[in-house]
Motif scaffolding. Structure first.
Motif, PDB file in Angstrom:
ATOM      1  N   PRO A 136      -2.450   7.947   7.105  1.00  0.00           N
ATOM      2  CA  PRO A 136      -1.716   7.035   8.285  1.00  0.00           C
ATOM      3  C   PRO A 136      -2.840   6.285   8.958  1.00  0.00           C
ATOM      4  CG  PRO A 136      -1.182   9.130   8.958  1.00  0.00           C
ATOM      5  CD  PRO A 136      -1.871   9.248   7.552  1.00  0.00           C
ATOM      6  N   GLY A 137      -2.527   5.158   9.335  1.00  0.00           N
ATOM      7  CA  GLY A 137      -3.450   4.458  10.272  1.00  0.00           C
ATOM      8  C   GLY A 137      -2.937   4.513  11.935  1.00  0.00           C
ATOM      9  N   ARG A 138      -3.561   3.718  12.544  1.00  0.00           N
ATOM     10  CA  ARG A 138      -3.188   3.830  14.198  1.00  0.00           C
ATOM     11  C   ARG A 138      -2.017   2.970  14.404  1.00  0.00           C
ATOM     12  NH1 ARG A 138      -9.333   4.288  16.667  1.00  0.00           N
ATOM     13  NH2 ARG A 138     -10.253   5.841  15.456  1.00  0.00           N
ATOM     14  N   ARG A 139      -1.401   2.261  13.685  1.00  0.00           N
ATOM     15  CA  ARG A 139      -0.360   1.400  14.073  1.00  0.00           C
ATOM     16  C   ARG A 139       0.766   2.093  14.870  1.00  0.00           C
ATOM     17  NH1 ARG A 139       0.801  -3.210   9.432  1.00  0.00           N
ATOM     18  NH2 ARG A 139       2.451  -3.447  10.964  1.00  0.00           N
ATOM     19  N   ARG A 140       1.401   1.448  15.768  1.00  0.00           N
ATOM     20  CA  ARG A 140       2.576   2.156  16.682  1.00  0.00           C
ATOM     21  C   ARG A 140       3.750   1.292  16.470  1.00  0.00           C
ATOM     22  NH1 ARG A 140      -0.767   5.400  16.541  1.00  0.00           N
ATOM     23  NH2 ARG A 140      -1.742   6.296  18.293  1.00  0.00           N
ATOM     24  N   ALA A 143       6.419   4.546   9.469  1.00  0.00           N
ATOM     25  CA  ALA A 143       6.796   4.997   8.125  1.00  0.00           C
ATOM     26  C   ALA A 143       5.550   5.699   7.413  1.00  0.00           C
ATOM     27  CB  ALA A 143       6.923   3.651   7.487  1.00  0.00           C
ATOM     28  N   GLN A 144       4.316   5.201   7.610  1.00  0.00           N
ATOM     29  CA  GLN A 144       3.143   6.053   7.033  1.00  0.00           C
ATOM     30  C   GLN A 144       3.034   7.420   7.558  1.00  0.00           C
ATOM     31  OE1 GLN A 144      -0.016   3.221   8.483  1.00  0.00           O
ATOM     32  NE2 GLN A 144       0.089   1.702   6.799  1.00  0.00           N
ATOM     33  N   ARG A 145       3.230   7.616   8.776  1.00  0.00           N
ATOM     34  CA  ARG A 145       3.065   8.958   9.360  1.00  0.00           C
ATOM     35  C   ARG A 145       4.056   9.961   8.774  1.00  0.00           C
ATOM     36  NH1 ARG A 145       1.502   5.969  13.798  1.00  0.00           N
ATOM     37  NH2 ARG A 145       3.458   5.594  14.643  1.00  0.00           N
ATOM     38  N   GLU A 146       5.318   9.361   8.752  1.00  0.00           N
ATOM     39  CA  GLU A 146       6.264  10.142   8.208  1.00  0.00           C
ATOM     40  C   GLU A 146       6.191  10.452   6.711  1.00  0.00           C
ATOM     41  OE1 GLU A 146       8.667  11.766   9.657  1.00  0.00           O
ATOM     42  OE2 GLU A 146       7.728  11.241  11.381  1.00  0.00           O
ATOM     43  N   LEU A 147       5.685   9.252   5.673  1.00  0.00           N
ATOM     44  CA  LEU A 147       5.534   9.622   4.510  1.00  0.00           C
ATOM     45  C   LEU A 147       4.358  10.697   4.396  1.00  0.00           C
ATOM     46  CD1 LEU A 147       6.004   8.650   1.450  1.00  0.00           C
ATOM     47  CD2 LEU A 147       4.220   7.098   1.870  1.00  0.00           C
ATOM     48  N   ALA A 148       3.354  10.456   5.085  1.00  0.00           N
ATOM     49  CA  ALA A 148       2.325  11.358   5.125  1.00  0.00           C
ATOM     50  C   ALA A 148       2.870  13.191   5.356  1.00  0.00           C
ATOM     51  CB  ALA A 148       1.283  11.253   5.897  1.00  0.00           C
ATOM     52  N   GLN A 186       0.786  -1.009  -0.050  1.00  0.00           N
ATOM     53  CA  GLN A 186      -0.078  -0.008   0.063  1.00  0.00           C
ATOM     54  C   GLN A 186       0.624   1.320   0.167  1.00  0.00           C
ATOM     55  OE1 GLN A 186      -2.378  -0.590   3.534  1.00  0.00           O
ATOM     56  NE2 GLN A 186      -4.030  -1.933   2.389  1.00  0.00           N
ATOM     57  N   LEU A 187       2.020   1.138   0.936  1.00  0.00           N
ATOM     58  CA  LEU A 187       2.872   2.232   0.836  1.00  0.00           C
ATOM     59  C   LEU A 187       3.534   2.686  -0.686  1.00  0.00           C
ATOM     60  CD1 LEU A 187       5.028   1.972   3.937  1.00  0.00           C
ATOM     61  CD2 LEU A 187       3.386   3.788   3.496  1.00  0.00           C
ATOM     62  N   SER A 188       3.640   1.351  -1.406  1.00  0.00           N
ATOM     63  CA  SER A 188       4.324   1.641  -2.628  1.00  0.00           C
ATOM     64  C   SER A 188       3.331   2.273  -3.638  1.00  0.00           C
ATOM     65  CB  SER A 188       5.109   0.220  -3.262  1.00  0.00           C
ATOM     66  OG  SER A 188       5.853  -0.413  -2.185  1.00  0.00           O
ATOM     67  N   GLU A 189       2.287   1.666  -3.521  1.00  0.00           N
ATOM     68  CA  GLU A 189       1.222   2.016  -4.470  1.00  0.00           C
ATOM     69  C   GLU A 189       0.631   3.484  -4.070  1.00  0.00           C
ATOM     70  OE1 GLU A 189      -1.944  -0.524  -3.531  1.00  0.00           O
ATOM     71  OE2 GLU A 189      -1.404  -2.152  -4.935  1.00  0.00           O
ATOM     72  N   ASN A 190       0.951   3.845  -2.936  1.00  0.00           N
ATOM     73  CA  ASN A 190       0.643   5.329  -2.683  1.00  0.00           C
ATOM     74  C   ASN A 190       1.650   6.183  -2.962  1.00  0.00           C
ATOM     75  OD1 ASN A 190       1.259   7.793  -0.232  1.00  0.00           O
ATOM     76  ND2 ASN A 190      -0.984   7.723  -0.963  1.00  0.00           N
ATOM     77  N   MET A 191       2.940   5.803  -3.180  1.00  0.00           N
ATOM     78  CA  MET A 191       4.222   6.509  -3.621  1.00  0.00           C
ATOM     79  C   MET A 191       4.267   6.788  -5.010  1.00  0.00           C
ATOM     80  SD  MET A 191       7.519   5.799  -1.128  1.00  0.00           S
ATOM     81  CE  MET A 191       7.258   3.814  -1.086  1.00  0.00           C
ATOM     82  N   ILE A 192       3.659   5.606  -5.711  1.00  0.00           N
ATOM     83  CA  ILE A 192       3.550   5.841  -7.129  1.00  0.00           C
ATOM     84  C   ILE A 192       2.394   6.578  -7.689  1.00  0.00           C
ATOM     85  CG2 ILE A 192       2.978   4.442  -9.283  1.00  0.00           C
ATOM     86  CD1 ILE A 192       4.374   2.044  -8.120  1.00  0.00           C
TER      87      ILE A 192
END
Length: 480
Positions: free
Chosen positions: A225-229, A235-240, A204-210
């Motif tokens: 980003p989700g709620r994962r800790r 990585a999701q929060r930093e990418l956002a 999902q990260l790769s698809e979002n970056m593309i």
């Protein structure tokens, strides 16, 4: 030119498929490491079972009168054992042995190998198991050992080797099949777990970056980003955050580009207007009343500042990183040229103290002159009366030059936005482009320009320059 958008790999070449194959391979490798010890244990168990069966046959023989049975019954007992003969280990001490009878075929075959289980180490057992597994033919072997159920009874049993090999081959086949099933089940469980925890979020990260790369200005393509800790959540929060910063930077860049285009279009007409106003101001100052002549210099100075502002703004938006012509030259003559370019104050030249002690630098001479002239001119316009150039000690790579003045220092607001164009001016009416361009020149050389300190007793800047070459550009000797 934009790079083509690379699609995600197919399932057969994806991280999931590789993970599945590697898990199966690693589990099978583990099984291979325990295969030989397992095979040696199976051989020992097989031979100990034969010894136990031989013990039972001899004990049955002990129940007969005079320890004698017919040959037909002896053959039947040996057939049940799967042996050619069974006898106590020490036939010379039958009087002291619990077993005094002997079972043997009428014509037992010749023994070709003797195996003493009591003398075999674990290494010997593994070596013997491999020899039996890969040896061809059918040898006759005599197995000597203690009875598993009667530890004080030792006996010799003569056996054919082929049934042992066949049993070992069947055991190895079953072990391989069980290992393959365990590997597949383990890989499947690990695959499903990691697919849910790691692979799917990474995909999902790769698809979002593309998708974001295809249209970074679209706010809907910023990842949510989700709620994962765990690490994936970080990585999701930093990418956002990064995508949002990139999107804003692109928007700001577009606005600045539009502003630069607008400034370029109006600059020519505005400069003509200011030039006309300057000429008119000069004529008014020559022909006007004393009061007008007294106010005219202020008007001329204001027009000149406006002209410089337009020129500096246009130059900054057009130039970008300056092209470099690198040469090696002594710093002292360049400092003298900077001092000569400054206007005199009260009939005296501006005081510049050179303590570089013949330092030689590798840089673009014209660009470095521009940088140093901006620094010294800023110091003079801020009220400084003296500027000192000094080589800073302790530079690890290249050379560091301190430029210190005795002015009143920088205001806190000026220090906060010192190197920002149009925001970091250290004096009223300034554009702040001088220091921004100076840092740009220093960084184009591979160095930097930074503020070391600023107090009521003066301000110090530090210019760092690498020695040698910049990004592969050769440094030649300056012949001027």
């Amino acid at each position: 030119m934009n790079r083509p958008i690379l699609p995600l790999p197919p399932l057969a070449r994806s991280l999931s498929a590789r993970l599945f194959v590697l898990t199966v391979a690693f589990v099978m490798l583990s099984e291979v490491l325990i295969f030989v010890p397992s095979l040696a244990h199976f051989r020992m168990s097989y031979l100990e079972d034969k010894l136990a069966a031989g013990t039972l046959a001899l004990l049955a023989l002990e129940a007969t009168p005079d320890n004698m049975v017919s040959q037909e019954l002896a053959d039947q007992l040996l057939h049940n054992v799967g042996a050619f003969s069974a006898m106590p280990e020490d036939m010379g001490r039958l009087s002291s042995s619990k077993l005094k009878g002997v079972l043997a075929l009428e014509m037992p075959p010749e023994v070709q190998r003797v195996v003493d289980l009591r003398a075999e180490s674990p290494i010997d057992q593994m070596r013997a198991a491999l020899m039996v597994l890969f040896r061809r033919g059918d040898r006759v072997m005599m197995v000597i050992g203690q009875s598993p159920h009667e530890p004080d009874i030792a006996l010799d049993v003569t056996l054919p080797e082929r049934p042992l090999r066949e049993a070992m081959i069947a055991f190895a086949r079953n072990l391989f099949q069980i290992s393959l099933i365990i590997s597949a089940m383990t890989a499947a469980l690990l695959y499903v777990t990691l697919q849910w925890l790691l692979v799917r979020p990474m995909r999902q990260l790769s698809e979002n970056m593309i998708a974001f790369r295809m249209d970074p200005e679209d706010a809907s393509r910023v990842i949510r980003p989700g709620r994962r800790r765990d690490e994936i959540g970080v990585a999701q929060r930093e990418l956002a955050h990064m995508q949002e910063a990139v999107r804003r930077a692109i928007g700001q860049h577009a606005r600045l580009a539009a502003l630069g285009t607008a400034v370029t279009k109006v600059n020519h007409d505005l400069r003509n207007m200011l030039s006309t106003a300057l000429v008119v101001s000069d004529r008014i100052a020559e022909t006007g009343t004393p009061e007008i002549r007294r106010m005219a210099p202020a008007l001329v100075n204001a027009i000149e500042r406006a002209t410089k502002l337009c020129t500096g703004t246009l130059a900054y938006t057009r130039e970008g990183a300056p092209p470099l012509t690198l040469v090696r030259f002594p710093l002292s003559p360049l400092i003298e040229e900077v001092a000569a370019a400054l206007p005199e104050r009260d009939g005296q030249p501006f005081a510049i103290e050179d303590e570089t002690h013949g330092a030689v630098v590798g840089a673009d001479r014209d660009q470095l002159y521009r940088l140093l002239l901006n620094l010294v001119r800023n110091a003079a316009e801020s009220g400084a009366e003296h500027v000192r150039f000094q080589v800073a000690p302790g530079a690890v790579r290249g050379i560091a030059i301190d430029i210190a003045d005795d002015g009143p220092g920088l205001a806190p607001k000026a220090r906060e936005n010192l190197f920002k164009p149009f925001a970091g001016s250290a004096r009223p009416g300034g554009t702040g482009l001088g220091l921004a361009i100076g840092r740009e020149i220093a960084r184009a050389h591979g160095g930097d320009l930074m503020l070391v300190e600023s107090a009521g007793t003066g301000t110090m800047f530090r210019l760092t320059l690498p020695q040698g070459s910049v990004e592969g550009a050769a440094v030649s000797e300056f012949a001027g």
